[in-house]
Design a protein around this motif. Structure first.
Motif, PDB file in Angstrom:
ATOM      1  N   GLY A 219       0.775  -1.240   0.046  1.00  0.00           N
ATOM      2  CA  GLY A 219       0.082  -0.029  -0.107  1.00  0.00           C
ATOM      3  C   GLY A 219       0.768   1.319  -0.078  1.00  0.00           C
ATOM      4  O   GLY A 219       0.333   2.368  -0.125  1.00  0.00           O
ATOM      5  N   GLU A 220       2.088   1.035   0.201  1.00  0.00           N
ATOM      6  CA  GLU A 220       2.988   2.319   0.153  1.00  0.00           C
ATOM      7  C   GLU A 220       3.794   2.506  -1.214  1.00  0.00           C
ATOM      8  O   GLU A 220       4.070   1.658  -1.572  1.00  0.00           O
ATOM      9  CB  GLU A 220       4.073   2.316   1.476  1.00  0.00           C
ATOM     10  N   ILE A 221       3.834   3.809  -1.568  1.00  0.00           N
ATOM     11  CA  ILE A 221       4.439   4.125  -2.760  1.00  0.00           C
ATOM     12  C   ILE A 221       6.027   3.824  -2.523  1.00  0.00           C
ATOM     13  O   ILE A 221       6.621   4.349  -1.686  1.00  0.00           O
ATOM     14  CB  ILE A 221       4.425   5.623  -3.103  1.00  0.00           C
ATOM     15  N   ALA A 222       6.627   2.883  -3.364  1.00  0.00           N
ATOM     16  CA  ALA A 222       7.719   2.527  -3.530  1.00  0.00           C
ATOM     17  C   ALA A 222       8.709   3.298  -4.762  1.00  0.00           C
ATOM     18  O   ALA A 222       9.802   3.138  -4.564  1.00  0.00           O
ATOM     19  CB  ALA A 222       7.939   0.977  -3.856  1.00  0.00           C
ATOM     20  N   GLY A 223       8.081   3.518  -5.777  1.00  0.00           N
ATOM     21  CA  GLY A 223       8.604   4.319  -6.797  1.00  0.00           C
ATOM     22  C   GLY A 223       7.974   4.556  -7.916  1.00  0.00           C
ATOM     23  O   GLY A 223       6.847   3.753  -8.189  1.00  0.00           O
ATOM     24  N   ALA A 224       8.267   5.163  -9.092  1.00  0.00           N
ATOM     25  CA  ALA A 224       7.710   5.243 -10.469  1.00  0.00           C
ATOM     26  C   ALA A 224       8.797   5.377 -11.588  1.00  0.00           C
ATOM     27  O   ALA A 224       9.715   5.723 -11.196  1.00  0.00           O
ATOM     28  CB  ALA A 224       6.846   6.318 -10.238  1.00  0.00           C
ATOM     29  N   ILE A 225       8.163   5.172 -12.715  1.00  0.00           N
ATOM     30  CA  ILE A 225       8.938   5.303 -13.760  1.00  0.00           C
ATOM     31  C   ILE A 225       8.006   5.888 -14.733  1.00  0.00           C
ATOM     32  O   ILE A 225       6.745   5.645 -14.775  1.00  0.00           O
ATOM     33  CB  ILE A 225       9.674   4.200 -14.489  1.00  0.00           C
ATOM     34  N   ASN A 226       8.359   6.769 -15.769  1.00  0.00           N
ATOM     35  CA  ASN A 226       7.547   7.173 -16.958  1.00  0.00           C
ATOM     36  C   ASN A 226       7.831   6.157 -18.243  1.00  0.00           C
ATOM     37  O   ASN A 226       9.020   6.459 -18.428  1.00  0.00           O
ATOM     38  CB  ASN A 226       7.675   8.681 -17.232  1.00  0.00           C
ATOM     39  N   ARG A 227       6.867   5.814 -18.737  1.00  0.00           N
ATOM     40  CA  ARG A 227       7.030   4.853 -19.951  1.00  0.00           C
ATOM     41  C   ARG A 227       6.692   5.518 -21.290  1.00  0.00           C
ATOM     42  O   ARG A 227       5.491   6.001 -21.300  1.00  0.00           O
ATOM     43  CB  ARG A 227       6.696   3.388 -19.896  1.00  0.00           C
ATOM     44  N   LEU A 228       7.586   5.814 -22.015  1.00  0.00           N
ATOM     45  CA  LEU A 228       7.273   6.691 -23.134  1.00  0.00           C
ATOM     46  C   LEU A 228       7.167   5.509 -24.599  1.00  0.00           C
ATOM     47  O   LEU A 228       7.738   4.689 -24.721  1.00  0.00           O
ATOM     48  CB  LEU A 228       8.514   7.494 -23.646  1.00  0.00           C
ATOM     49  N   PRO A 229       6.068   6.035 -25.516  1.00  0.00           N
ATOM     50  CA  PRO A 229       5.631   5.059 -26.519  1.00  0.00           C
ATOM     51  C   PRO A 229       6.907   5.287 -27.680  1.00  0.00           C
ATOM     52  O   PRO A 229       7.823   6.153 -27.837  1.00  0.00           O
ATOM     53  CB  PRO A 229       4.546   5.413 -26.906  1.00  0.00           C
ATOM     54  N   GLY A 230       7.097   3.933 -28.394  1.00  0.00           N
ATOM     55  CA  GLY A 230       8.150   4.109 -29.376  1.00  0.00           C
ATOM     56  C   GLY A 230       7.687   4.758 -30.462  1.00  0.00           C
ATOM     57  O   GLY A 230       6.719   5.253 -30.489  1.00  0.00           O
ATOM     58  N   GLU A 231       8.550   5.238 -31.616  1.00  0.00           N
ATOM     59  CA  GLU A 231       8.165   6.032 -32.870  1.00  0.00           C
ATOM     60  C   GLU A 231       7.115   5.022 -33.123  1.00  0.00           C
ATOM     61  O   GLU A 231       6.962   3.989 -33.720  1.00  0.00           O
ATOM     62  CB  GLU A 231       9.419   5.821 -33.745  1.00  0.00           C
ATOM     63  N   GLY A 232       5.804   6.031 -33.547  1.00  0.00           N
ATOM     64  CA  GLY A 232       4.641   5.593 -34.195  1.00  0.00           C
ATOM     65  C   GLY A 232       3.823   4.620 -33.569  1.00  0.00           C
ATOM     66  O   GLY A 232       2.812   4.004 -33.902  1.00  0.00           O
ATOM     67  N   GLU A 233       4.098   4.675 -32.080  1.00  0.00           N
ATOM     68  CA  GLU A 233       3.332   3.780 -31.330  1.00  0.00           C
ATOM     69  C   GLU A 233       2.296   4.626 -30.291  1.00  0.00           C
ATOM     70  O   GLU A 233       2.510   5.870 -30.059  1.00  0.00           O
ATOM     71  CB  GLU A 233       4.197   2.893 -30.532  1.00  0.00           C
ATOM     72  N   ILE A 234       1.310   4.032 -30.140  1.00  0.00           N
ATOM     73  CA  ILE A 234       0.434   4.585 -28.759  1.00  0.00           C
ATOM     74  C   ILE A 234       0.721   3.836 -27.494  1.00  0.00           C
ATOM     75  O   ILE A 234       0.567   4.200 -26.434  1.00  0.00           O
ATOM     76  CB  ILE A 234      -1.192   4.515 -29.125  1.00  0.00           C
ATOM     77  N   ARG A 235       1.523   2.710 -27.592  1.00  0.00           N
ATOM     78  CA  ARG A 235       1.649   1.762 -26.441  1.00  0.00           C
ATOM     79  C   ARG A 235       3.014   2.126 -25.823  1.00  0.00           C
ATOM     80  O   ARG A 235       3.963   2.183 -26.489  1.00  0.00           O
ATOM     81  CB  ARG A 235       1.595   0.376 -26.658  1.00  0.00           C
TER      82      ARG A 235
END
Length: 319
Positions: A219-235
């Motif tokens: 239940g406690e925040i441990a950390g985070a990353i931001n994931r960026l989509p690749g070229e031409g992707e929405i995922r």
């Protein structure tokens, strides 16, 4: 130092993993460094007889050397209730009848052995269903098999995303624009492929700036990353070519985590990864086999695996 635990890891074949980013492997390395004794088995190796649940499991040692990253001992018949202190349920989806059956079997030993995550809660909290309890944090969402309903939703929102209700890793996620091109064919393919309904959501342009993975430990925040989509992707999933970057949490994201925390703790969901787009839109609560801890450590230096083992050891000590 904590008393050594016997840890049984239920996961996919070790030979097939990429140790550079695999969260299960990171957990195994951390456990081994703490002196815990590791065993590995596949979900298909679970057995039940005479009131006992057991697996044909290999004692295993691990090291950071791709291709030579594990060494198996001779397999043993491991009683998961009497001979294991902890079972890590870490096999990847699909969340199919095999997965569900494994949760039913492990649930039978939950009063003897700590299962991470709690098997009944994993079964009852699939990623894209559990999140509906927090619909006020979600983008507009429809769950349906109906082409007419999907068309009406598209007409209302102008740009949508369709994905399997029990998919994972960014697979089979499609964007449909306002012209509705291929919507009928896509719903036909989905209906022929999956018996359950599908998830349809309003497309969020903010996904171009990333999809944040936030890891919570008990239940406690441990950390985070931001994931960026690749070229031409929405995922933006790392498994389909997304890239990770360092990030900070917004006040809204902290509000989401605080809202989730009591229920995660109540359900015994010790290791959870949530996905948030645009700093405000909750899209998934990942409980089956969450990932992201290696990337978080890389960018923040946070030992998330160690935090998970701290929480596990505390629960085993209290037990």
């Amino acid at each position: 130092m904590a008393t050594p635990l016997t840890v049984a890891v239920q996961m996919d074949p070790l030979a097939s993993i990429n140790i550079a980013g695999d969260s299960s492997f990171a957990l195994m390395l951390s456990a081994q460094a703490r002196g815990h004794h590791l065993f590995h088995y596949l979900a298909e190796d679970l057995n039940y007889r005479d009131g006992r649940v057991w697996a044909l499991a290999h004692p295993v040692t691990v090291q950071r050397q791709q291709g030579a990253h594990f060494t198996f001992g001779d397999p043993v018949r491991l009683d998961l209730g009497r001979e294991a202190d902890v079972v890590l349920m870490r096999q990847d989806p699909p969340f199919d009848l095999g997965y569900i059956t494994a949760t039913h079997l492990l649930e039978r030993i939950a009063d003897e052995t700590l299962i991470v995550n709690d098997p009944s809660s994993v079964r009852n909290a699939p990623e894209k269903i559990f999140v509906l309890d927090y619909a006020h944090f979600m983008p507009p969402t429809l769950i349906t098999r109906s082409l007419d309903e999907a068309r009406a939703f598209l007409a209302e929102h102008g740009d949508i995303v369709i994905k399997p209700l029990h998919g994972n890793g960014g697979k089979a996620i499609f964007r449909v624009g306002a012209d509705g091109a291929n919507l009928s064919a896509l719903i036909e393919v989905f209906n022929n492929t999956w018996r359950e309904p599908h998830m349809v959501q309003a497309f969020l342009p903010a996904v171009a700036k990333g999809d944040k993975r936030i890891v919570l430990v008990d239940g406690e925040i441990a950390g985070a990353i931001n994931r960026l989509p690749g070229e031409g992707e929405i995922r933006s999933n790392l498994a389909v070519g997304g890239s990770a970057e360092k990030t900070e949490l917004t006040p809204r994201e902290r509000e989401i985590c605080a809202a989730l925390a009591p229920e995660l703790k109540r359900r015994g969901l010790l290791f959870v990864g949530i996905d948030v787009i645009g700093g405000e839109w909750l899209t998934e609560i990942n409980v089956t086999s969450p990932t992201g801890i290696v990337a978080i450590e890389r960018f923040d230096g946070t030992d998330v695996a160690g935090m998970i083992w701290d929480a596990i050891e505390a629960k085993c000590t209290r037990a």
